[in-house]
Design a protein around this motif. Structure first.
Motif, PDB file in Angstrom:
ATOM      1  N   GLU A 138       0.714  22.587  41.870  1.00 49.66           N
ATOM      2  CA  GLU A 138       1.205  22.321  40.514  1.00 49.66           C
ATOM      3  C   GLU A 138       2.723  22.194  40.518  1.00 49.66           C
ATOM      4  OE1 GLU A 138      -0.372  21.684  37.788  1.00 49.66           O
ATOM      5  OE2 GLU A 138      -2.429  22.127  38.386  1.00 49.66           O
ATOM      6  N   ARG A 139       3.361  22.920  41.417  1.00 48.36           N
ATOM      7  CA  ARG A 139       4.821  22.924  41.469  1.00 48.36           C
ATOM      8  C   ARG A 139       5.378  21.733  42.234  1.00 48.36           C
ATOM      9  NH1 ARG A 139       5.414  28.231  42.906  1.00 48.36           N
ATOM     10  NH2 ARG A 139       6.111  27.910  45.047  1.00 48.36           N
ATOM     11  N   ALA A 140       4.737  21.381  43.353  1.00 52.18           N
ATOM     12  CA  ALA A 140       5.343  20.390  44.248  1.00 52.18           C
ATOM     13  C   ALA A 140       4.568  19.082  44.345  1.00 52.18           C
ATOM     14  CB  ALA A 140       5.499  20.985  45.651  1.00 52.18           C
ATOM     15  N   GLY A 141       3.316  19.066  43.867  1.00 51.71           N
ATOM     16  CA  GLY A 141       2.484  17.891  44.067  1.00 51.71           C
ATOM     17  C   GLY A 141       2.547  16.876  42.941  1.00 51.71           C
ATOM     18  N   ARG A 142       1.973  15.706  43.208  1.00 51.31           N
ATOM     19  CA  ARG A 142       1.835  14.637  42.220  1.00 51.31           C
ATOM     20  C   ARG A 142       0.375  14.223  42.131  1.00 51.31           C
ATOM     21  NH1 ARG A 142       5.491   9.764  44.019  1.00 51.31           N
ATOM     22  NH2 ARG A 142       4.069   9.995  45.769  1.00 51.31           N
ATOM     23  N   MET A 143       0.014  13.616  41.005  1.00 51.82           N
ATOM     24  CA  MET A 143      -1.341  13.093  40.878  1.00 51.82           C
ATOM     25  C   MET A 143      -1.562  11.998  41.924  1.00 51.82           C
ATOM     26  SD  MET A 143      -2.958  14.784  38.612  1.00 51.82           S
ATOM     27  CE  MET A 143      -4.329  13.828  37.972  1.00 51.82           C
ATOM     28  N   PRO A 144      -2.686  12.039  42.631  1.00 56.72           N
ATOM     29  CA  PRO A 144      -2.931  11.094  43.723  1.00 56.72           C
ATOM     30  C   PRO A 144      -3.570   9.805  43.231  1.00 56.72           C
ATOM     31  CG  PRO A 144      -4.661  12.735  43.658  1.00 56.72           C
ATOM     32  CD  PRO A 144      -3.720  13.075  42.528  1.00 56.72           C
ATOM     33  N   LEU A 145      -2.774   8.930  42.631  1.00 57.41           N
ATOM     34  CA  LEU A 145      -3.318   7.656  42.161  1.00 57.41           C
ATOM     35  C   LEU A 145      -3.838   6.831  43.329  1.00 57.41           C
ATOM     36  CD1 LEU A 145      -0.787   6.377  39.471  1.00 57.41           C
ATOM     37  CD2 LEU A 145      -3.019   7.440  39.109  1.00 57.41           C
ATOM     38  N   PRO A 146      -4.900   6.066  43.114  1.00 60.26           N
ATOM     39  CA  PRO A 146      -5.402   5.194  44.185  1.00 60.26           C
ATOM     40  C   PRO A 146      -4.302   4.269  44.693  1.00 60.26           C
ATOM     41  CG  PRO A 146      -6.921   5.237  42.334  1.00 60.26           C
ATOM     42  CD  PRO A 146      -5.679   5.935  41.874  1.00 60.26           C
ATOM     43  N   PRO A 147      -4.338   3.923  45.979  1.00 59.61           N
ATOM     44  CA  PRO A 147      -3.262   3.098  46.541  1.00 59.61           C
ATOM     45  C   PRO A 147      -3.120   1.746  45.867  1.00 59.61           C
ATOM     46  CG  PRO A 147      -5.097   3.355  48.085  1.00 59.61           C
ATOM     47  CD  PRO A 147      -5.316   4.331  46.994  1.00 59.61           C
ATOM     48  N   TYR A 148      -4.227   1.213  45.300  1.00 58.81           N
ATOM     49  CA  TYR A 148      -4.143  -0.091  44.658  1.00 58.81           C
ATOM     50  C   TYR A 148      -3.387  -0.031  43.339  1.00 58.81           C
ATOM     51  CZ  TYR A 148      -7.544  -1.349  48.186  1.00 58.81           C
ATOM     52  OH  TYR A 148      -8.161  -1.555  49.386  1.00 58.81           O
ATOM     53  N   ILE A 149      -3.224   1.176  42.794  1.00 59.04           N
ATOM     54  CA  ILE A 149      -2.389   1.369  41.614  1.00 59.04           C
ATOM     55  C   ILE A 149      -1.009   1.865  42.039  1.00 59.04           C
ATOM     56  CG2 ILE A 149      -2.098   2.671  39.462  1.00 59.04           C
ATOM     57  CD1 ILE A 149      -5.136   2.766  39.225  1.00 59.04           C
ATOM     58  N   ALA A 150      -0.997   2.860  42.927  1.00 63.33           N
ATOM     59  CA  ALA A 150       0.265   3.462  43.353  1.00 63.33           C
ATOM     60  C   ALA A 150       1.181   2.447  44.030  1.00 63.33           C
ATOM     61  CB  ALA A 150      -0.008   4.627  44.296  1.00 63.33           C
ATOM     62  N   GLY A 151       0.591   1.387  44.629  1.00 60.07           N
ATOM     63  CA  GLY A 151       1.407   0.362  45.258  1.00 60.07           C
ATOM     64  C   GLY A 151       2.134  -0.523  44.257  1.00 60.07           C
ATOM     65  N   LYS A 152       1.737  -0.428  42.988  1.00 59.77           N
ATOM     66  CA  LYS A 152       2.344  -1.285  41.966  1.00 59.77           C
ATOM     67  C   LYS A 152       3.227  -0.529  40.982  1.00 59.77           C
ATOM     68  CE  LYS A 152      -1.241  -4.836  42.117  1.00 59.77           C
ATOM     69  NZ  LYS A 152      -2.163  -5.690  41.328  1.00 59.77           N
ATOM     70  N   ARG A 153       3.032   0.795  40.908  1.00 59.61           N
ATOM     71  CA  ARG A 153       3.887   1.598  40.032  1.00 59.61           C
ATOM     72  C   ARG A 153       3.808   3.058  40.460  1.00 59.61           C
ATOM     73  NH1 ARG A 153       1.269   4.909  36.639  1.00 59.61           N
ATOM     74  NH2 ARG A 153      -0.867   4.466  35.978  1.00 59.61           N
ATOM     75  N   GLU A 154       4.819   3.837  40.067  1.00 64.32           N
ATOM     76  CA  GLU A 154       4.841   5.260  40.369  1.00 64.32           C
ATOM     77  C   GLU A 154       3.933   6.013  39.400  1.00 64.32           C
ATOM     78  OE1 GLU A 154       6.531   7.117  42.682  1.00 64.32           O
ATOM     79  OE2 GLU A 154       7.190   5.266  43.681  1.00 64.32           O
ATOM     80  N   ALA A 155       3.352   7.113  39.880  1.00 63.54           N
ATOM     81  CA  ALA A 155       2.636   8.019  38.979  1.00 63.54           C
ATOM     82  C   ALA A 155       3.637   8.624  38.008  1.00 63.54           C
ATOM     83  CB  ALA A 155       1.943   9.112  39.774  1.00 63.54           C
ATOM     84  N   ASP A 156       3.208   8.856  36.765  1.00 64.37           N
ATOM     85  CA  ASP A 156       4.102   9.424  35.769  1.00 64.37           C
ATOM     86  C   ASP A 156       3.371  10.474  34.940  1.00 64.37           C
ATOM     87  OD1 ASP A 156       2.529   7.967  33.933  1.00 64.37           O
ATOM     88  OD2 ASP A 156       3.908   6.279  33.929  1.00 64.37           O
TER      89      ASP A 156
END
Length: 343
Positions: A138-156
């Motif tokens: 919760e402190r250091a991680g990010r939501m693991p968006l699929p690569p086909y989405i993460a390759g086009k924009r950052e998780a927010d």
């Protein structure tokens, strides 16, 4: 079977980068033996029958993507399966710079020691300290968006809620059971009023679900295992619903895979707790599944193979051609399909 039999042309712009809003306003393609129907998710109660049983996956996605350093080297880690209280298997970016015994600093007071490397390329990570690993993530991680989405924009910040279903309860997934993202309290109320039942099970979806099939033949592809559980009382209620003529319709391929793993050859469900690596391709005889609600999947993926097994490859190729031609949105944040192999 040859993997190229499950290929098709998918324009990149068909991959959705955000979910529909409201969630149940997404489009829904109904696929039956006698043809296709263009609907929206709110039409679902009218497409099912009283006594039908929807089965949802109540897993909750954890912030399983980490960015860190080993010395001067930048290291990325995507957790995919828990091995113990403090140990996870992870796919490592820049893995050539990490050896067993190395310490990776992920910031925010979070660090892990690299362990053994498995045949699938994943590496064990043992998190240091005494805090529960969930709090560290919760402190250091990010939501693991699929690569086909993460390759086009950052998780927010939006993804923290967009990428969880309304049923999310049991922490442990690194990918969402995305078919259930379309469901809202209002839709569940409408389904209940129509006499449509529902139950939940737990399958912690792993990052292996994102991996492409690199083999040329399905017999050469090895599925990653995932941990799941079906409670005894849940199995009995599902068996009773089916005995009374209700159809078992999993919401998402994760629910389907666990149901099929827990059913015997007669179609009776049993309590289940443990790993499953079931790989469903055409020719598979479904034991308990009478239909499926699922999103639109990528070419050559194990998920497109699964829906082809349920409905027939040629029918699903035609359905996907229709979906692409009429503007349906694909993948995790995309539109839905209702697959009913017997109408």
């Amino acid at each position: 079977m040859r993997v190229d039999l499950f290929d098709f042309e998918l324009p990149p712009e068909r991959i959705a980068l955000r979910p529909a809003s409201p969630r149940d306003s997404a489009r829904m393609l109904v696929v039956r033996p006698d043809g296709l129907g263009d609907r929206v998710v709110t039409d679902l109660p009218g497409q099912l029958r009283a006594g039908d049983m929807l089965v949802f996956n109540d897993t909750r996605v954890i912030p399983a993507q980490l960015e860190g350093r080993r010395g001067e080297a930048r290291i990325g880690a995507t957790l995919h399966k828990r091995e113990g209280p403090r140990e996870w298997r992870a796919f490592i970016r820049n893995a050539k710079r990490v050896r067993e015994g190395d310490r990776i600093d992920f910031g925010e007071g979070v660090s892990a020691i690299a362990g053994d490397r498995a045949s699938d390329g994943s590496m064990a990570l043992v998190f240091e300290g005494e805090e529960p690993v969930e709090l560290l993530l919760e402190r250091a991680g990010r939501m693991p968006l699929p690569p086909y989405i993460a390759g086009k924009r950052e998780a927010d910040e939006r993804d923290a809620s967009d990428y969880q279903t309304m049923f999310a309860k049991e922490k442990g997934a690194v990918a969402a059971p995305t078919a259930a993202l379309h469901f809202t309290p209002a839709l569940m109320e409408s389904l209940g009023a129509a006499g449509i039942l529902h139950e939940t099970l737990t399958l912690h979806v792993g990052a292996g679900t994102f991996l492409p099939v690199k083999a040329e033949d399905t017999d050469s592809h090895v599925m990653h295992s995932e941990w799941g559980r079906i409670e005894a009382a849940t199995a009995e209620r599902l068996n009773a619903a089916r005995a009374e003529g209700g159809r078992i319709i999993p919401v998402g391929t994760t629910s389907l895979r666990l149901l099929e793993s827990a059913a015997d050859e007669t179609g009776r469900l049993h309590p289940f707790e443990g790993d499953t690596a079931i790989f469903i391709t055409p020719g598979y005889r479904f034991r308990v599944t009478d239909g499926l609600i699922t999103n639109f999947h990528l070419p050559r993926s194990t998920l497109f193979m699964l829906v082809s097994a349920l409905m027939g490859r040629e029918r699903m190729q035609a359905a996907y051609a229709h979906a692409i031609g009429t503007g349906y949105r694909f993948y995790s944040y995309g539109d839905a399909s209702l697959l009913l192999p017997r109408g």
